[in-house]
Design a protein around this motif. Structure first.
Motif, PDB file in Angstrom:
ATOM      1  N   MET A 149     -16.789  52.334  -9.811  1.00 48.52           N
ATOM      2  CA  MET A 149     -18.061  52.103 -10.489  1.00 48.52           C
ATOM      3  C   MET A 149     -17.894  50.931 -11.445  1.00 48.52           C
ATOM      4  N   LEU A 150     -18.701  49.873 -11.235  1.00 50.96           N
ATOM      5  CA  LEU A 150     -18.751  48.754 -12.158  1.00 50.96           C
ATOM      6  C   LEU A 150     -19.772  49.042 -13.250  1.00 50.96           C
ATOM      7  N   HIS A 151     -19.426  48.689 -14.492  1.00 52.56           N
ATOM      8  CA  HIS A 151     -20.438  48.698 -15.554  1.00 52.56           C
ATOM      9  C   HIS A 151     -20.538  47.301 -16.140  1.00 52.56           C
ATOM     10  N   LEU A 152     -21.751  46.733 -16.101  1.00 50.79           N
ATOM     11  CA  LEU A 152     -21.999  45.381 -16.580  1.00 50.79           C
ATOM     12  C   LEU A 152     -22.590  45.438 -17.980  1.00 50.79           C
ATOM     13  N   HIS A 153     -21.978  44.716 -18.916  1.00 52.68           N
ATOM     14  CA  HIS A 153     -22.414  44.783 -20.304  1.00 52.68           C
ATOM     15  C   HIS A 153     -23.634  43.908 -20.563  1.00 52.68           C
ATOM     16  N   GLY A 154     -24.195  44.041 -21.769  1.00 56.44           N
ATOM     17  CA  GLY A 154     -25.347  43.251 -22.178  1.00 56.44           C
ATOM     18  C   GLY A 154     -24.945  41.964 -22.871  1.00 56.44           C
ATOM     19  N   THR A 155     -25.940  41.222 -23.360  1.00 54.99           N
ATOM     20  CA  THR A 155     -25.655  39.937 -23.988  1.00 54.99           C
ATOM     21  C   THR A 155     -24.834  40.093 -25.255  1.00 54.99           C
ATOM     22  N   ASN A 156     -24.003  39.094 -25.465  1.00 63.45           N
ATOM     23  CA  ASN A 156     -23.151  39.001 -26.639  1.00 63.45           C
ATOM     24  C   ASN A 156     -22.229  40.204 -26.789  1.00 63.45           C
ATOM     25  N   ALA A 157     -21.907  40.826 -25.679  1.00 58.65           N
ATOM     26  CA  ALA A 157     -20.974  41.955 -25.661  1.00 58.65           C
ATOM     27  C   ALA A 157     -19.779  41.579 -24.803  1.00 58.65           C
ATOM     28  N   LEU A 188     -27.073  28.193 -27.446  1.00 60.30           N
ATOM     29  CA  LEU A 188     -26.835  28.935 -28.676  1.00 60.30           C
ATOM     30  C   LEU A 188     -25.879  30.098 -28.474  1.00 60.30           C
ATOM     31  N   PHE A 189     -26.028  30.839 -27.354  1.00 58.77           N
ATOM     32  CA  PHE A 189     -25.247  32.057 -27.160  1.00 58.77           C
ATOM     33  C   PHE A 189     -23.915  31.799 -26.481  1.00 58.77           C
ATOM     34  N   ASN A 190     -23.898  31.002 -25.424  1.00 56.29           N
ATOM     35  CA  ASN A 190     -22.667  30.788 -24.672  1.00 56.29           C
ATOM     36  C   ASN A 190     -21.794  29.699 -25.276  1.00 56.29           C
ATOM     37  N   GLY A 191     -22.362  28.873 -26.152  1.00 55.18           N
ATOM     38  CA  GLY A 191     -21.612  27.748 -26.678  1.00 55.18           C
ATOM     39  C   GLY A 191     -21.519  26.651 -25.624  1.00 55.18           C
ATOM     40  N   VAL A 223     -37.817  34.211 -23.382  1.00 57.35           N
ATOM     41  CA  VAL A 223     -36.657  34.772 -24.066  1.00 57.35           C
ATOM     42  C   VAL A 223     -35.379  34.360 -23.340  1.00 57.35           C
ATOM     43  N   ILE A 224     -35.391  34.417 -21.997  1.00 58.56           N
ATOM     44  CA  ILE A 224     -34.206  34.050 -21.217  1.00 58.56           C
ATOM     45  C   ILE A 224     -33.922  32.555 -21.330  1.00 58.56           C
ATOM     46  N   SER A 225     -34.955  31.730 -21.163  1.00 60.35           N
ATOM     47  CA  SER A 225     -34.756  30.281 -21.089  1.00 60.35           C
ATOM     48  C   SER A 225     -34.538  29.638 -22.443  1.00 60.35           C
ATOM     49  N   VAL A 226     -35.204  30.156 -23.481  1.00 55.96           N
ATOM     50  CA  VAL A 226     -35.107  29.559 -24.808  1.00 55.96           C
ATOM     51  C   VAL A 226     -34.044  30.270 -25.645  1.00 55.96           C
ATOM     52  N   GLY A 227     -34.108  31.612 -25.682  1.00 53.64           N
ATOM     53  CA  GLY A 227     -33.156  32.353 -26.491  1.00 53.64           C
ATOM     54  C   GLY A 227     -31.758  32.366 -25.897  1.00 53.64           C
ATOM     55  N   TRP A 228     -31.649  32.275 -24.570  1.00 46.99           N
ATOM     56  CA  TRP A 228     -30.337  32.372 -23.915  1.00 46.99           C
ATOM     57  C   TRP A 228     -29.929  31.024 -23.331  1.00 46.99           C
ATOM     58  N   GLY A 237     -19.003  39.376 -18.531  1.00 47.99           N
ATOM     59  CA  GLY A 237     -20.173  38.755 -17.934  1.00 47.99           C
ATOM     60  C   GLY A 237     -20.673  37.581 -18.751  1.00 47.99           C
ATOM     61  N   GLY A 238     -19.850  37.141 -19.707  1.00 42.50           N
ATOM     62  CA  GLY A 238     -20.248  36.047 -20.575  1.00 42.50           C
ATOM     63  C   GLY A 238     -21.153  36.522 -21.689  1.00 42.50           C
ATOM     64  N   PRO A 239     -21.218  35.785 -22.799  1.00 42.50           N
ATOM     65  CA  PRO A 239     -22.120  36.171 -23.882  1.00 42.50           C
ATOM     66  C   PRO A 239     -23.566  36.312 -23.416  1.00 42.50           C
ATOM     67  N   ALA A 240     -23.991  35.411 -22.528  1.00 40.55           N
ATOM     68  CA  ALA A 240     -25.329  35.518 -21.924  1.00 40.55           C
ATOM     69  C   ALA A 240     -25.281  34.926 -20.520  1.00 40.55           C
ATOM     70  N   GLY A 241     -24.362  35.438 -19.707  1.00 35.96           N
ATOM     71  CA  GLY A 241     -24.172  34.898 -18.358  1.00 35.96           C
ATOM     72  C   GLY A 241     -25.216  35.320 -17.364  1.00 35.96           C
ATOM     73  N   PHE A 242     -25.872  36.419 -17.627  1.00 36.77           N
ATOM     74  CA  PHE A 242     -26.982  36.958 -16.838  1.00 36.77           C
ATOM     75  C   PHE A 242     -26.649  37.202 -15.370  1.00 36.77           C
ATOM     76  N   TYR A 243     -25.387  37.445 -15.069  1.00 32.60           N
ATOM     77  CA  TYR A 243     -24.981  37.952 -13.759  1.00 32.60           C
ATOM     78  C   TYR A 243     -25.594  37.155 -12.603  1.00 32.60           C
ATOM     79  N   ALA A 244     -25.404  35.846 -12.699  1.00 36.50           N
ATOM     80  CA  ALA A 244     -25.917  34.947 -11.659  1.00 36.50           C
ATOM     81  C   ALA A 244     -24.974  33.756 -11.535  1.00 36.50           C
ATOM     82  N   ASP A 245     -24.985  33.132 -10.371  1.00 35.11           N
ATOM     83  CA  ASP A 245     -24.381  31.815 -10.217  1.00 35.11           C
ATOM     84  C   ASP A 245     -25.392  30.819 -10.778  1.00 35.11           C
ATOM     85  N   TRP A 246     -25.074  30.213 -11.901  1.00 36.12           N
ATOM     86  CA  TRP A 246     -26.064  29.420 -12.622  1.00 36.12           C
ATOM     87  C   TRP A 246     -26.584  28.255 -11.788  1.00 36.12           C
ATOM     88  N   TYR A 247     -27.859  27.989 -11.978  1.00 35.46           N
ATOM     89  CA  TYR A 247     -28.511  26.848 -11.325  1.00 35.46           C
ATOM     90  C   TYR A 247     -27.887  25.528 -11.778  1.00 35.46           C
TER      91      TYR A 247
END
Length: 357
Positions: free
Chosen positions: A108-116, A161-164, A240-245, A142-152
């Protein structure tokens, strides 16, 4: 989106509120007003030009206790996205793993939230929640705000701001988890080949997006106050995703609309047929685990997550895909104890799917 109590990687509540206010201001001035779709690249991003590389190198192993170890890797898929260049994975083995040499176990995988991080939740508490369930519990970075995707792409500024700092090529979190980590787990531990996935907050998105995008990899999936609709309360969630993350996780919401849909659990609902699904959320009002601070700071995100859950469940119903829901009423976004309650609820359902012959 934000979760947990790892103070070393969690921004102050006031800063999170400022991010929400900034997003609201952007909505007010109309930056996100719809415009005609286009195949043009996002003006905020340097778009990915090659497929993610694959290659996982073990760097170190730290024993936490008798059941738990923390592994550190260099990942070609993620590259230098983490500040020290390493991705970490915490593995909690079943209580009888070392005493049962011939026995195999599901994962069982557990994926954490942002900044965790994999260590946000105290390991002793997680072991107590897991109890005597025969499952290998895996908590990956999963990165500070990696959002579990292969980034565009990578921001044109080279950072957010979050990932540096964000490298180019950009991080490929889905490739790391699906094509690097899962094969390593099967090679390293005595697994059955059957897997479940859970996630809290941002991780709840990954817990539903991954099974939909990778058919046959997971037999059960649970979202705990998860961002399971990227368009919830449109245009609030995309802002929130595009500006905050970060603006380059999925690309521009208008110009790369197809990429957003290709990751959004609401749009992928039909692809989850055959997976044992569980969706939990509070309503944003102060609940049993909230104090005076979390009752205020955790309310906006849980209201958004609640609407996200309702939208996702409605999409599953339209697609005639069964789902177990636990929309438990009062509760805000932030306390790990809500996540523990959700996991306790999901475990019997997931173990039935994992042990199904």
């Amino acid at each position: 989106m934000a979760e947990g109590a790892d103070m070393s990687r969690t921004r102050p509540a006031a800063q999170r509120v400022l991010l929400m206010l900034a997003a609201a201001l952007i909505l007010f001035v109309g930056v996100t007003a719809p415009s005609p779709a286009s195949a043009a690249d996002s003006p905020f991003c340097v778009a990915r030009t090659t497929e993610p590389e694959v290659g996982l190198t073990l760097v170190s192993v730290e024993r936490i206790d008798a059941r738990t170890q923390m592994y550190a890797f260099r990942s070609k898929a993620v590259g230098g996205a983490m500040s020290d260049g390493l991705v970490r994975v915490r593995v909690i083995l079943p209580a009888d793993y070392d005493r049962s040499a011939g026995k195999r176990y599901p994962v069982m995988l557990h994926l954490h939230g942002t900044n965790a991080s994999p260590s946000t939740f105290p390991v002793g508490e997680v072991e107590q929640v897991l109890g005597d369930n025969d499952v290998i519990f895996v908590e990956p970075d999963g990165g500070p705000a990696g959002f579990y995707a292969d980034w565009y792409g990578t921001p044109v500024t080279g950072r957010d701001l979050f990932n540096g700092p964000v490298p180019f090529p950009p991080p490929a979190w889905e490739t790391f988890h699906i094509r690097e980590l899962l094969p390593w787990l099967d090679k390293t531990f005595r697994t059955t080949g059957r897997r479940a996935i859970t996630g809290s907050s941002m991780g709840g998105f990954g817990a539903m997006s991954y099974p939909a995008r990778n058919p046959g990899v997971f037999v059960a999936a649970g979202s705990f106050s998860g961002a399971v609709d990227l368009d919830a309360l449109y245009p609030i969630a995309p802002v929130v995703i595009s500006v905050g993350w970060d603006p380059c996780i999925f690309g521009d919401r208008i110009l790369q609309a197809d990429n957003w849909k290709a990751h959004n659990p609401v749009d992928l609902a039909a692809e989850l047929r055959g997976v044992s699904l569980f969706v939990a959320s509070g309503n944003g009002l102060a609940g049993r685990y909230d104090d005076a601070v979390s009752a205020v700071t955790g309310a906006p995100l849980e209201i958004l997550m609640h609407q996200s859950a309702e939208n996702f469940v409605a999409a599953l119903d339209r697609a005639q895909v069964p789902v177990t829901t636990w929309l438990y009423g009062n509760g805000t976004h932030g306390s790990r104890f809500y996540v523990y309650d959700d996991l306790r609820r999901f475990l019997p359902q997931s173990m039935r799917a994992l042990n199904h012959k």
